[in-house]
Design a protein around this motif. Structure first.
Motif, PDB file in Angstrom:
ATOM      1  N   PHE A  53      97.194  71.200  55.830  1.00  0.00           N
ATOM      2  CA  PHE A  53      96.290  70.190  55.327  1.00  0.00           C
ATOM      3  C   PHE A  53      96.646  68.883  56.029  1.00  0.00           C
ATOM      4  O   PHE A  53      97.783  68.446  55.986  1.00  0.00           O
ATOM      5  N   VAL A  54      95.668  68.292  56.722  1.00  0.00           N
ATOM      6  CA  VAL A  54      95.999  67.096  57.504  1.00  0.00           C
ATOM      7  C   VAL A  54      95.254  65.850  57.015  1.00  0.00           C
ATOM      8  O   VAL A  54      95.180  64.847  57.729  1.00  0.00           O
ATOM      9  N   GLY A  55      94.662  65.919  55.825  1.00  0.00           N
ATOM     10  CA  GLY A  55      93.960  64.749  55.299  1.00  0.00           C
ATOM     11  C   GLY A  55      92.782  64.357  56.173  1.00  0.00           C
ATOM     12  O   GLY A  55      92.029  65.215  56.641  1.00  0.00           O
ATOM     13  N   PHE A  56      92.687  63.067  56.432  1.00  0.00           N
ATOM     14  CA  PHE A  56      91.541  62.572  57.208  1.00  0.00           C
ATOM     15  C   PHE A  56      91.811  62.555  58.718  1.00  0.00           C
ATOM     16  O   PHE A  56      91.055  61.946  59.467  1.00  0.00           O
ATOM     17  N   ASP A  57      92.912  63.214  59.147  1.00  0.00           N
ATOM     18  CA  ASP A  57      93.287  63.145  60.568  1.00  0.00           C
ATOM     19  C   ASP A  57      92.165  63.560  61.518  1.00  0.00           C
ATOM     20  O   ASP A  57      91.936  62.917  62.533  1.00  0.00           O
ATOM     21  N   GLN A  58      91.474  64.684  61.184  1.00  0.00           N
ATOM     22  CA  GLN A  58      90.411  65.149  62.081  1.00  0.00           C
ATOM     23  C   GLN A  58      89.329  64.088  62.220  1.00  0.00           C
ATOM     24  O   GLN A  58      88.804  63.867  63.309  1.00  0.00           O
ATOM     25  N   PHE A  59      88.988  63.462  61.097  1.00  0.00           N
ATOM     26  CA  PHE A  59      87.941  62.435  61.134  1.00  0.00           C
ATOM     27  C   PHE A  59      88.399  61.235  61.965  1.00  0.00           C
ATOM     28  O   PHE A  59      87.649  60.692  62.761  1.00  0.00           O
ATOM     29  N   LYS A  60      89.681  60.835  61.747  1.00  0.00           N
ATOM     30  CA  LYS A  60      90.214  59.711  62.527  1.00  0.00           C
ATOM     31  C   LYS A  60      90.167  60.048  64.005  1.00  0.00           C
ATOM     32  O   LYS A  60      89.794  59.218  64.832  1.00  0.00           O
ATOM     33  N   ARG A  61      90.525  61.299  64.330  1.00  0.00           N
ATOM     34  CA  ARG A  61      90.575  61.694  65.736  1.00  0.00           C
ATOM     35  C   ARG A  61      89.187  61.740  66.369  1.00  0.00           C
ATOM     36  O   ARG A  61      88.999  61.272  67.480  1.00  0.00           O
ATOM     37  N   ILE A  62      88.212  62.339  65.651  1.00  0.00           N
ATOM     38  CA  ILE A  62      86.893  62.438  66.296  1.00  0.00           C
ATOM     39  C   ILE A  62      86.262  61.057  66.468  1.00  0.00           C
ATOM     40  O   ILE A  62      85.573  60.816  67.438  1.00  0.00           O
ATOM     41  N   PHE A  63      86.565  60.133  65.539  1.00  0.00           N
ATOM     42  CA  PHE A  63      85.982  58.799  65.696  1.00  0.00           C
ATOM     43  C   PHE A  63      86.724  57.960  66.734  1.00  0.00           C
ATOM     44  O   PHE A  63      86.332  56.841  67.036  1.00  0.00           O
ATOM     45  N   ALA A  64      87.832  58.529  67.278  1.00  0.00           N
ATOM     46  CA  ALA A  64      88.518  57.848  68.384  1.00  0.00           C
ATOM     47  C   ALA A  64      88.217  58.560  69.704  1.00  0.00           C
ATOM     48  O   ALA A  64      88.697  58.153  70.758  1.00  0.00           O
ATOM     49  N   ASP A  65      87.437  59.632  69.639  1.00  0.00           N
ATOM     50  CA  ASP A  65      87.142  60.438  70.820  1.00  0.00           C
ATOM     51  C   ASP A  65      85.878  59.914  71.507  1.00  0.00           C
ATOM     52  O   ASP A  65      84.797  59.922  70.923  1.00  0.00           O
ATOM     53  N   PRO A  66      86.020  59.425  72.765  1.00  0.00           N
ATOM     54  CA  PRO A  66      84.851  58.829  73.436  1.00  0.00           C
ATOM     55  C   PRO A  66      83.667  59.802  73.556  1.00  0.00           C
ATOM     56  O   PRO A  66      82.516  59.379  73.458  1.00  0.00           O
ATOM     57  N   GLY A 268      88.841  73.383  62.742  1.00  0.00           N
ATOM     58  CA  GLY A 268      88.977  72.221  61.862  1.00  0.00           C
ATOM     59  C   GLY A 268      88.240  71.005  62.416  1.00  0.00           C
ATOM     60  O   GLY A 268      87.492  70.329  61.704  1.00  0.00           O
ATOM     61  N   ARG A 269      88.407  70.781  63.701  1.00  0.00           N
ATOM     62  CA  ARG A 269      87.768  69.647  64.349  1.00  0.00           C
ATOM     63  C   ARG A 269      86.241  69.800  64.365  1.00  0.00           C
ATOM     64  O   ARG A 269      85.510  68.859  64.061  1.00  0.00           O
ATOM     65  N   GLY A 270      85.777  71.016  64.705  1.00  0.00           N
ATOM     66  CA  GLY A 270      84.335  71.285  64.717  1.00  0.00           C
ATOM     67  C   GLY A 270      83.739  71.078  63.330  1.00  0.00           C
ATOM     68  O   GLY A 270      82.651  70.509  63.179  1.00  0.00           O
ATOM     69  N   ALA A 271      84.465  71.535  62.302  1.00  0.00           N
ATOM     70  CA  ALA A 271      83.982  71.400  60.930  1.00  0.00           C
ATOM     71  C   ALA A 271      83.869  69.928  60.542  1.00  0.00           C
ATOM     72  O   ALA A 271      82.929  69.525  59.847  1.00  0.00           O
ATOM     73  N   ALA A 272      84.820  69.113  61.010  1.00  0.00           N
ATOM     74  CA  ALA A 272      84.757  67.678  60.712  1.00  0.00           C
ATOM     75  C   ALA A 272      83.486  67.076  61.311  1.00  0.00           C
ATOM     76  O   ALA A 272      82.812  66.252  60.685  1.00  0.00           O
ATOM     77  N   MET A 273      83.144  67.512  62.523  1.00  0.00           N
ATOM     78  CA  MET A 273      81.949  66.987  63.178  1.00  0.00           C
ATOM     79  C   MET A 273      80.678  67.396  62.426  1.00  0.00           C
ATOM     80  O   MET A 273      79.767  66.577  62.232  1.00  0.00           O
ATOM     81  N   THR A 274      80.597  68.665  62.007  1.00  0.00           N
ATOM     82  CA  THR A 274      79.389  69.085  61.288  1.00  0.00           C
ATOM     83  C   THR A 274      79.335  68.435  59.904  1.00  0.00           C
ATOM     84  O   THR A 274      78.249  68.233  59.364  1.00  0.00           O
TER      85      THR A 274
END
Lengths: 299, 275
Positions: A53-66, A268-274
């Protein structure tokens, strides 16, 4: 009959809805909640590391991804450009086709035809239409229209023209769908309204402003809602025509999500995006409901 | 004045028609031309008027890839979803519209709420679920998740709720159960809604691309839209063959569309009613 009858009816009803409820639970509700849960994990298919369980990490990462930010911007540009153009164009076509003239069904059929074509096919045909060099159909057509001033270009490999090219094709494909919805809306307007207006001497333009537009209000809002959501679902054309390139010029949210989950196994990352995509859809739908509700309260 | 307006209407529609005919005609004509001429003549009037007509491209498609298999896959997957969907969603729509049972209204409200979830929002977790179950590269993975559809249930519901009460009362006096009433009385009287749902479902799944792209890796269960995307990148690049593939891919749906276009248009317009 009576109580006994109600009991058998209720039993029959449960037999009838159970398969449907089972399907909706397993293949819609479960993955929906799974999407939210997975977006808070680092799940990667085939990875030896334990799922955490990484909390909001995926969201933080995708919003930092150009690339993802570019995707969000592209979807927004697509919506801002395509939604008004397509809606106005579809409404114009519907208004003309709604005239009681010969051959109108033929035009309706023709403009609606691309809607039944699979997107994969349309994308493939338009790759050829956008072919580089003066032999390409689009290049040749623009050269004729500009009386020779046009310089042939490689539409889909040029970062300036790749996304506009996809937008143009999407409008061409989708306008028939909105046109048909507008036609249904136009035909639902009582003709007495127009007759009364004609008696009062109102011009066609005034009739359009004071009868057609207000009567079509909810249809227009619905069409804008559907087209906006479609703009954020953009995927097939991108995958086939440009694969997000050149240099992320045509990438989209769903394309990035599929690339993460499917090509790089980062579920996990893909799920954050959807999940971000779904929140947006929810927001747009909510907005539409509010606008329609307000209107109903005023009435 | 009116004639003037009508002439403008026809001129406008004529101009737009050219934009609509060009790409479609380009594909059909291209499929009958020698491969090298398709791109070479794309910028001239020859794009629409072939100098020679040959079926060579169609034979080439069959010899270069297993087209019959892709066609079978697409037909089998799409028709299975349509047929099973009509039964399952029709029954559910009927139970919600015409039968009295506890929990009906709240469950129906939930189903309406589910309508706003687009497939793309659940594609990733569904992909994970299917991988977990070991269903990837099967027909099942392309059929089963799509049989039940909240919007189809809604369309059935709105149609059934408008049917006259007398229909079922006669059957009930004869002692027929709800299941028998549905199949013997309701279904024959509800052809329009079955046609609408069948057409909308066929349309959606015949062109389905994202999901089969994710869940199929081999050719065994690959449907046509994924197959044409792959065919387009298969060397040597032969545009005549690609256009022939396209013509065969669109032919079934085009025939159904031209025969039943009234139903198509009503079906699509029905999606607008819920607003």
């Amino acid at each position: 009959m009576g109580a006994h009858h109600l009991k058998t009816e209720s039993r029959a009803a449960w037999v009838m809805v159970t398969p449907a409820l089972l399907g909706l639970t397993l293949f819609l509700t479960l993955p929906f909640f799974l999407a939210v849960i997975l977006s808070f994990t680092n799940l990667k298919l085939g990875s030896p590391l334990p799922v955490q369980f990484v909390g909001f990490d995926q969201f933080k990462r995708i919003f930092a991804d150009p690339s993802f930010l570019r995707a969000l911007a592209n979807n927004a540009i697509f919506a801002v450009v395509v939604v008004p153009l397509q809606t106005v164009f579809a409404l114009c076509l519907a208004l003309v086709i709604n005239r009681p003239l010969r051959g109108m069904t033929l035009f309706r059929t023709l403009f609606f035809m691309p809607v039944v074509f699979p997107f994969a096919l349309i994308a493939v045909v338009w790759i050829l239409i956008y072919a580089p060099g003066p032999n390409g159909m689009m290049n040749a057509a623009l050269e004729v229209l500009s009386v020779g001033a046009w310089e042939a270009r490689d539409f889909l490999h040029d970062p300036r023209s790749a996304f506009p090219a996809i937008m143009l094709m999407s409008i061409w494909q989708g306008v028939g769908f909105q046109m048909v919805i507008f036609l249904a809306g136009l035909q639902a307007i009582p003709s007495e309204l127009y007759e009364a207006a004609s008696v009062d001497g109102a011009t066609k333009w005034r009739q359009f402003l004071h009868i057609t537009l207000p009567q079509l209000r909810n249809t227009i809002i619905f069409v804008i809602l559907v087209t906006t959501i479609l703009a954020f679902r953009l995927f097939d054309q991108i995958q086939i025509m440009t694969h997000g390139g050149p240099n992320d010029a045509t990438t989209t949210v769903i394309f990035e999500a599929v690339r993460s989950a499917f090509e790089r196994q980062q579920v996990g990352r893909g799920a954050a995006m959807t999940t971000v995509f779904f929140l947006f859809v929810l927001f747009v739908t909510f907005l539409q409901r509010q606008i329609v509700k307000q209107e109903r309260e005023i009435e | 004045m009116n004639i003037y307006r009508n002439v403008i209407a026809y001129l406008l529609l004529g101009a737009v028609s050219l934009i609509y005919i060009a790409p479609i005609l380009f594909m059909f004509v291209g499929s009958f031309k020698p491969d090298e001429n398709v791109l070479l003549e794309a910028g001239s009037w020859k794009a629409f008027f072939p100098e020679s007509v040959s079926l060579q491209n169609f034979f080439d498609v069959f010899s270069r890839v297993n087209f019959s298999l892709f066609m079978f896959n697409s037909l089998f997957i799409t028709l299975s979803i349509v047929a099973l969907g009509l039964v399952v969603n029709g029954l559910a729509g009927y139970a919600f519209a015409r039968l009295r049972w506890r929990g009906r209204n709240s469950i129906f409200a939930l189903i309406i709420a589910l309508m706003i979830i687009p497939f793309e929002a659940i594609a990733v977790p569904l992909f994970y679920q299917m991988t977990y179950l070991g269903w990837r590269d099967t027909y099942i993975v392309q059929i089963v998740p799509f049989i039940v559809n909240a919007f189809s249930i809604y369309l059935f519901y709105t149609f059934f709720i408008g049917l006259p009460k007398e229909l079922e009362e006669a059957a009930r006096i004869d002692g027929a159960g709800s299941m028998r009433t549905f199949f013997q009385i309701i279904v024959p009287n509800s052809k329009p809604v079955f046609a609408t749902v069948a057409i909308l479902t066929f349309l959606t799944h015949w062109g389905s691309f994202l999901w089969p792209l994710m869940v199929t890796s081999g050719e065994d269960v690959r449907p046509l839209p994924v197959a044409i995307a792959q065919f387009q990148t298969l060397p040597p690049l032969q545009w005549g063959d690609i256009m022939a593939f396209g013509v065969m891919l669109v032919a079934p749906i085009l025939v159904i569309f031209l025969l039943f276009q009234g139903w198509f248009i009503r079906g699509v317009a029905a999606t607008g009613i819920k607003g």
